[in-house]
Scaffold this motif. Structure first.
Motif, PDB file in Angstrom:
ATOM      1  N   LEU A 229      40.811  51.953  14.443  1.00  0.00           N
ATOM      2  CA  LEU A 229      40.554  52.310  15.838  1.00  0.00           C
ATOM      3  C   LEU A 229      41.792  52.070  16.702  1.00  0.00           C
ATOM      4  O   LEU A 229      42.093  52.870  17.599  1.00  0.00           O
ATOM      5  CB  LEU A 229      39.377  51.497  16.369  1.00  0.00           C
TER       6      LEU A 229
ATOM      7  N   ASN B 189      43.515  54.939  18.881  1.00  0.00           N
ATOM      8  CA  ASN B 189      43.684  54.795  20.331  1.00  0.00           C
ATOM      9  C   ASN B 189      45.154  54.880  20.725  1.00  0.00           C
ATOM     10  O   ASN B 189      45.505  55.464  21.762  1.00  0.00           O
ATOM     11  CB  ASN B 189      43.090  53.467  20.794  1.00  0.00           C
TER      12      ASN B 189
ATOM     13  N   HIS C 212      36.494  59.114  14.962  1.00  0.00           N
ATOM     14  CA  HIS C 212      35.724  58.237  15.855  1.00  0.00           C
ATOM     15  C   HIS C 212      34.229  58.394  15.589  1.00  0.00           C
ATOM     16  O   HIS C 212      33.489  57.400  15.517  1.00  0.00           O
ATOM     17  CB  HIS C 212      36.051  58.574  17.308  1.00  0.00           C
TER      18      HIS C 212
ATOM     19  N   PHE D  76      35.929  50.492  20.023  1.00  0.00           N
ATOM     20  CA  PHE D  76      35.258  51.791  19.993  1.00  0.00           C
ATOM     21  C   PHE D  76      35.207  52.420  21.383  1.00  0.00           C
ATOM     22  O   PHE D  76      35.350  53.636  21.530  1.00  0.00           O
ATOM     23  CB  PHE D  76      33.833  51.641  19.453  1.00  0.00           C
TER      24      PHE D  76
END
Length: 466
Positions: A278, A282, A313, A388
């Motif tokens: 993640l 990002n 995602h 998340f």
């Protein structure tokens, strides 16, 4: 974890863990019988016939009914741990995900090991580079050859593990992939691998430490106290029973320790798998946004990257929500219900009772292990939930950069993702019915702990004063 998944269903596996459960049931019955002396000592004078009941009765200022309740809750914790790990369906997605992180990734590492000659060349080249860098940055220390070589050698050893000099990176990254995390970066997989290796070492050291503590404590309690009881000295059967129960107690303690280490290990390994991927997604998303804001056009390569981030995602979100629903939600719920009273009762014992220094040390040690194995993994899971939802802070700005005519499908996809992150179900593990395992959920659980502490403390003091 390899034992749980690969040997599950075999006769040896079932027999081994059925025996573990039977021993815990035996200790549950044993503690329940001992607790009868606190209910009505005249009606149940077990201390006249049983050395354990007599020991509790002689030290009833500390080993009181609340301590018996702590032991009962610990037994339930052990049973819960065995039911969660040893008697669950290993084909569930949650177990396969953990197996992929801990076992398959480690196996792929050993399959991807480079030749000894190449490893030696990498280490030698790294040593020369670091030695030259050290000489430039620390001219005075570099004149002291033994110290300089030792410092450089340590840095080479450390970075050789971090940079994975011992494997063929092309083979490890492109062929020997993880099954459920095929897009995981080499750096992320390396962090998982290093964590597993460190966890194995800590598990080994902790087992030795706990064994020494148990043996020393058992020697003090048995030799200087229980063995001096008349009922023990006059009965060979009770002496034999005492030794057997000591062995069973040590075994059950190690089973509980294994369950605690399993809980911490699988949660932290899962954290590394999710968080690293993640964080990388990002970071790439913010990089695309920054380049777009600086005037760089959004071409097909950028659109492919945005599409990949969106799909990945959603995939990782499914892993969390489905694994939590099928495997971990109820387990974490019952663990919280059992763990909070244990910790509160330990605090009550330490605050109210006049405990000897040795006993206080044991209580504090148990409480610390209990807190560390519970709190740190839960904080990491809350961090995963935060990772998340971090992307939602940048989606509105990205929507402004996407063209509404040529990028309409991508805009709609991220609009849907933004709405789900803002208003949909929280992407997080849960404590069952208690709520989501987020930082806010942990804060609410802490408030519940404070309320439970004062409630149980008031009841404890009232019972203590009567």
């Amino acid at each position: 974890m390899k034992h749980i998944v690969e040997e599950n269903g075999t006769v040896r596996y079932r027999l081994l863990h059925i025996v573990d459960v039977s021993l815990y049931v035996y200790w549950l019955i044993r503690i329940l019988f001992i607790s009868l002396i606190f209910i009505n000592p005249e009606l149940f004078p077990l201390y006249r016939y049983d050395y354990a009941s007599l020991y509790f009765w002689n030290h009833r200022n500390i080993l009181n009914k609340f301590f018996a309740l702590i032991l009962i809750l610990f037994v339930f914790t052990g049973l819960l741990g065995m039911q969660t790990f040893f008697f669950n369906n290993v084909n569930k997605h949650g177990f396969q995900l953990i197996y992929d992180c801990i076992v398959r990734n480690t196996d792929q590492y050993y399959k991807s090991r480079d030749t000894d000659e190449n490893i030696a060349m990498k280490l030698s080249q790294r040593f020369e580079d670091y030695q030259q860098q050290f000489a430039r940055n620390h001219r005075l220390l570099s004149q002291i050859t033994p110290i300089a070589n030792r410092m450089v050698s340590f840095k080479v050893w450390r970075d050789s593990w971090v940079e994975m000099d011992r494997i063929d990176k092309n083979l490890f990254g492109k062929i020997n992939k993880m099954r459920l995390f095929p897009n995981a970066s080499i750096k992320g997989r390396n962090y998982i691998l290093l964590f597993v290796l460190i966890m194995d070492f800590c598990n080994y050291c902790l087992h030795i430490f706990i064994l020494l503590v148990l043996l020393i404590g058992a020697f003090i309690v048995i030799y200087f106290q229980i063995s001096q009881f008349d009922i023990v000295q006059n009965s060979f059967v009770l002496k034999l029973s005492l030794m057997i129960e000591l062995i069973l107690f040590i075994h059950n303690t190690f089973v509980m320790l294994q369950c605690a280490m399993l809980l911490s290990g699988v949660i932290l390994a899962t954290y590394h798998a999710f968080h690293n991927q993640l964080a990388n997604m990002n970071q790439n998303f913010m990089k695309i946004l920054k380049n777009s804001q600086n005037g760089k056009p959004i071409n097909m390569t950028v659109l492919k990257e945005l599409r990949f981030i969106h799909i990945e995602h959603n995939t990782l979100s499914y892993y969390v929500l489905h694994g939590d629903k099928t495997t971990w939600s109820q387990a974490l719920y019952y663990y919280a219900l059992v763990s909070i009273p244990i910790n509160v009762l330990f605090m009550c014992e330490l605050i109210v009772e006049d405990i000897p220094a040795q006993t206080e040390f044991v209580f504090i040690l148990i409480a610390l292990i209990h807190v560390i194995t519970g709190l740190i993994p839960f904080i990491t899971l809350a961090h995963v939930s935060s990772a998340f939802h971090k992307i939602k802070d940048y989606i509105p700005a990205m929507q402004l950069q996407l063209n509404r005519s040529t990028h309409i499908r991508m805009k709609l996809k991220y609009d849907d993702l933004y709405e789900r992150l803002m208003s949909g179900k929280k992407i997080a593990f849960t404590f069952g019915y208690l709520g989501n395992l987020t930082f806010r959920g942990l804060f609410e659980a802490f408030l519940g702990y404070i309320a439970a502490f004062f409630l149980i403390m008031g009841f404890y003091i009232r019972e203590h004063s009567t």
